[in-house]
Design a protein around this motif. Sequence first.
Motif, PDB file in Angstrom:
ATOM      1  N   ARG A  56      50.703  -3.152  12.514  1.00  0.00           N
ATOM      2  CA  ARG A  56      50.831  -1.785  12.002  1.00  0.00           C
ATOM      3  C   ARG A  56      50.877  -1.728  10.478  1.00  0.00           C
ATOM      4  O   ARG A  56      50.339  -0.800   9.867  1.00  0.00           O
ATOM      5  N   SER A  60      46.335  -9.470   9.710  1.00  0.00           N
ATOM      6  CA  SER A  60      46.434  -8.120  10.286  1.00  0.00           C
ATOM      7  C   SER A  60      45.213  -7.290   9.910  1.00  0.00           C
ATOM      8  O   SER A  60      44.747  -6.467  10.707  1.00  0.00           O
ATOM      9  N   PHE A  66      56.601 -10.121  20.390  1.00  0.00           N
ATOM     10  CA  PHE A  66      55.842  -8.877  20.546  1.00  0.00           C
ATOM     11  C   PHE A  66      56.143  -7.912  19.403  1.00  0.00           C
ATOM     12  O   PHE A  66      55.240  -7.363  18.774  1.00  0.00           O
ATOM     13  N   GLU A  92      54.157   6.087  19.928  1.00  0.00           N
ATOM     14  CA  GLU A  92      54.161   4.625  20.000  1.00  0.00           C
ATOM     15  C   GLU A  92      55.418   4.056  19.364  1.00  0.00           C
ATOM     16  O   GLU A  92      56.065   3.166  19.930  1.00  0.00           O
ATOM     17  N   LEU A 118      58.324   1.722  21.428  1.00  0.00           N
ATOM     18  CA  LEU A 118      58.309   0.271  21.222  1.00  0.00           C
ATOM     19  C   LEU A 118      59.500  -0.445  21.845  1.00  0.00           C
ATOM     20  O   LEU A 118      59.339  -1.480  22.488  1.00  0.00           O
ATOM     21  N   PHE A 154      48.534  -8.461  21.329  1.00  0.00           N
ATOM     22  CA  PHE A 154      49.599  -7.478  21.561  1.00  0.00           C
ATOM     23  C   PHE A 154      49.298  -6.098  20.978  1.00  0.00           C
ATOM     24  O   PHE A 154      50.068  -5.173  21.205  1.00  0.00           O
ATOM     25  N   HIS A 155      48.207  -5.930  20.247  1.00  0.00           N
ATOM     26  CA  HIS A 155      48.060  -4.739  19.399  1.00  0.00           C
ATOM     27  C   HIS A 155      48.023  -3.404  20.145  1.00  0.00           C
ATOM     28  O   HIS A 155      48.423  -2.392  19.586  1.00  0.00           O
ATOM     29  N   ASP A 156      47.561  -3.362  21.355  1.00  0.00           N
ATOM     30  CA  ASP A 156      47.509  -2.091  22.084  1.00  0.00           C
ATOM     31  C   ASP A 156      48.365  -2.092  23.349  1.00  0.00           C
ATOM     32  O   ASP A 156      48.226  -1.213  24.198  1.00  0.00           O
ATOM     33  N   ASP A 157      49.264  -3.052  23.474  1.00  0.00           N
ATOM     34  CA  ASP A 157      50.120  -3.083  24.660  1.00  0.00           C
ATOM     35  C   ASP A 157      50.894  -1.779  24.831  1.00  0.00           C
ATOM     36  O   ASP A 157      51.172  -1.365  25.951  1.00  0.00           O
ATOM     37  N   ILE A 158      51.230  -1.130  23.747  1.00  0.00           N
ATOM     38  CA  ILE A 158      51.990   0.121  23.813  1.00  0.00           C
ATOM     39  C   ILE A 158      51.256   1.177  24.639  1.00  0.00           C
ATOM     40  O   ILE A 158      51.870   2.067  25.221  1.00  0.00           O
ATOM     41  N   CYS A 166      54.656  -9.114  16.092  1.00  0.00           N
ATOM     42  CA  CYS A 166      53.195  -8.930  16.063  1.00  0.00           C
ATOM     43  C   CYS A 166      52.845  -7.458  15.889  1.00  0.00           C
ATOM     44  O   CYS A 166      51.943  -7.114  15.116  1.00  0.00           O
ATOM     45  N   ASP A 167      53.536  -6.600  16.612  1.00  0.00           N
ATOM     46  CA  ASP A 167      53.269  -5.167  16.511  1.00  0.00           C
ATOM     47  C   ASP A 167      53.508  -4.671  15.084  1.00  0.00           C
ATOM     48  O   ASP A 167      52.681  -3.948  14.520  1.00  0.00           O
TER      49      ASP A 167
END
Length: 195
Positions: free
Chosen positions: A122, A129, A114, A95, A99, A67-71, A117-118
């Motif tokens: 971060r 992480s 999501f 970002e 969200l 999920f780390h770069d879904d944004i 995880c985000d």
Amino acid sequence: TTLLTHTVSRNCPNFYSCDKTNTFIHRKETVSEHIVWCLKLADFFFFSHTELLNQYNRLRVKELLEFHDDIEWLPWIGDVCISDEIRRVEKENLELEGLALLASKYPTALREHFLACDLEFREKKTPESIFAHVTDKLQPIIYCEPYPEVWWPSKWFTEESVRRRSEPTIKQIPIIHQYFEKLITHFNKNGHFED
């Protein structure tokens, strides 16, 4: 040669070729491709150094990476090259603002997962992480290695800038930092860095 761009493209080169149609396309890496390569890279480290399986929760690392770069799928956010330090600060703010909107696009069952995880990714507070961040920093360096004429000069990368931007994160896991050092040696030996 055709240059194909997409709203979810990242700033790393990617190539697609098909012998059947004699097609060769130079395009940018997508968010999904970056995520898949990060997942594979994490597994490479886990299965090459099985002691890491005792130190980190592999499933959680993979969830964070998933999920780390879904944004970056939001077109007004996208990817920003690490060499563009001013826009990277702006991107972080965009970002955070985006969200909730992105989470609303997920099926209800995945929204909280999501967001959790985000947030964990971060905050960089858990071992998992940190592992995910190390993998995320190293992946583009490895991925773009075969294409120095495309990627390296256009990003103004020197050994100093790559070390400054990536090494503080990567050195948090010594076994992975050894790979980073081998890459730096390789880049210097093969003239990948700008003088």
